[in-house]
Scaffold this active site. Structure first.
Site, PDB file in Angstrom:
ATOM      1  N   THR A  13       0.827  -1.220   0.000  1.00  0.00           N
ATOM      2  CA  THR A  13       0.000   0.000   0.000  1.00  0.00           C
ATOM      3  C   THR A  13       0.851   1.255   0.000  1.00  0.00           C
ATOM      4  O   THR A  13       0.506   2.254  -0.636  1.00  0.00           O
ATOM      5  CB  THR A  13      -0.935  -0.016   1.237  1.00  0.00           C
ATOM      6  OG1 THR A  13      -1.930  -1.010   1.028  1.00  0.00           O
ATOM      7  CG2 THR A  13      -1.614   1.315   1.448  1.00  0.00           C
ATOM      8  N   ASP A  87       0.164  -6.715   4.897  1.00  0.00           N
ATOM      9  CA  ASP A  87      -0.577  -7.960   5.148  1.00  0.00           C
ATOM     10  C   ASP A  87       0.337  -9.145   5.466  1.00  0.00           C
ATOM     11  O   ASP A  87       0.004  -9.987   6.307  1.00  0.00           O
ATOM     12  CB  ASP A  87      -1.482  -8.300   3.960  1.00  0.00           C
ATOM     13  CG  ASP A  87      -2.692  -7.378   3.896  1.00  0.00           C
ATOM     14  OD1 ASP A  87      -3.041  -6.790   4.947  1.00  0.00           O
ATOM     15  OD2 ASP A  87      -3.273  -7.230   2.813  1.00  0.00           O
TER      16      ASP A  87
HETATM   17  N1  ASP Z   1      -2.756  -5.407   0.755  1.00  0.00           N
HETATM   18  C1  ASP Z   1      -1.672  -4.504   1.091  1.00  0.00           C
HETATM   19  C2  ASP Z   1      -0.386  -5.305   1.080  1.00  0.00           C
HETATM   20  O1  ASP Z   1      -0.150  -6.041   1.995  1.00  0.00           O
HETATM   21  C3  ASP Z   1      -1.924  -3.906   2.432  1.00  0.00           C
HETATM   22  C4  ASP Z   1      -0.876  -2.928   2.940  1.00  0.00           C
HETATM   23  O2  ASP Z   1       0.212  -2.798   2.429  1.00  0.00           O
HETATM   24  O3  ASP Z   1      -1.177  -2.269   3.966  1.00  0.00           O
HETATM   25  O4  ASP Z   1       0.369  -5.215   0.138  1.00  0.00           O
END
Ligand code: ASP
Length: 202
Positions: A13, A87
């Site tokens: 993210t 994640d």
């Molecule tokens: N889905 C994203 C990831 O893990 C969530 C994040 O980075 O906060 O890449």
């Protein structure tokens, strides 16, 4: 003398942009650094764009890829900062803790709950805190820096899916706090003269 830090970007993210299909990693390692100019004032940084993945797509082959990137660059740098999705960051941190043991040099994973381009974001502070830790003398081995807390790589767990305070240290205290650019360290991790790279699988 400024410390030399290798910045290894893997996606998440923190590096994401809004697309028709939702958030997608698209901002490069250089782009992330441009958003936090204080980092280049603090240290000499080289960038390695290793992956550009949501961390739900990161698995064992990528853990080996991260370990290989660190092993191949180990002698040339004083420390390593990896940007990573939240994640599975704790799994990557645990894997790297076992793939690279006894490192005297800091190997820091960080990320964010909100992309770096958003007005309200934890990306910039987490990135800057990570480089501050990478440049501070007593950080050794693999750790996660997130929301002002430094957590050993073998102890971190994502415990909140939305809060900026996303990670907890399980059954062990967090080893340091970073506040307003200063590191307060409570525990100095052990290290060896030479790290042991368990790379027989790659
Ligand atoms: N889905 C994203 C990831 O893990 C969530 C994040 O980075 O906060 O890449």
């Amino acid at each position: 003398m400024k410390k030399r830090i290798l910045f290894i970007a893997t996606g998440g993210t923190i590096a994401s942009e809004v697309t028709e299909l939702g958030l997608k990693p698209g901002i490069s390692a250089e782009g992330l650094l441009r958003a936090v100019p204080a980092i280049r004032e603090l240290c000499d940084v080289e960038c390695l764009q290793l992956y550009s993945l949501d961390s739900t797509d990161i698995g064992p082959e990528h853990w080996l890829g991260m370990a290989r990137a660190i092993r191949e660059n180990y002698e040339g740098f004083d420390g390593f900062v990896l940007s990573h999705g939240t994640d599975t960051m704790a799994y990557s941190a645990a894997a790297l803790s076992y793939l690279i043991q006894g490192s005297a040099k800091p190997i820091i994973l960080t990320g964010a709950q909100k992309p770096i381009g958003f007005d309200t974001t934890d990306s910039r502070v987490n990135l800057l805190d990570s480089f501050i830790c990478a440049c501070s003398g007593d950080m050794h081995g693999v750790m996660i820096v997130f929301n002002g807390r430094v957590i050993l790589g073998t102890r971190a767990r994502k415990t909140h899916s939305k809060s900026f305070d996303a990670f907890s240290s399980i059954n062990y205290p967090h080893i340091a706090d970073v506040r307003d650019g200063r590191v307060t360290q409570y525990i100095v991790p052990g290290f060896e003269k030479k790290p042991r790279f368990f790379s027989e699988l790659d």
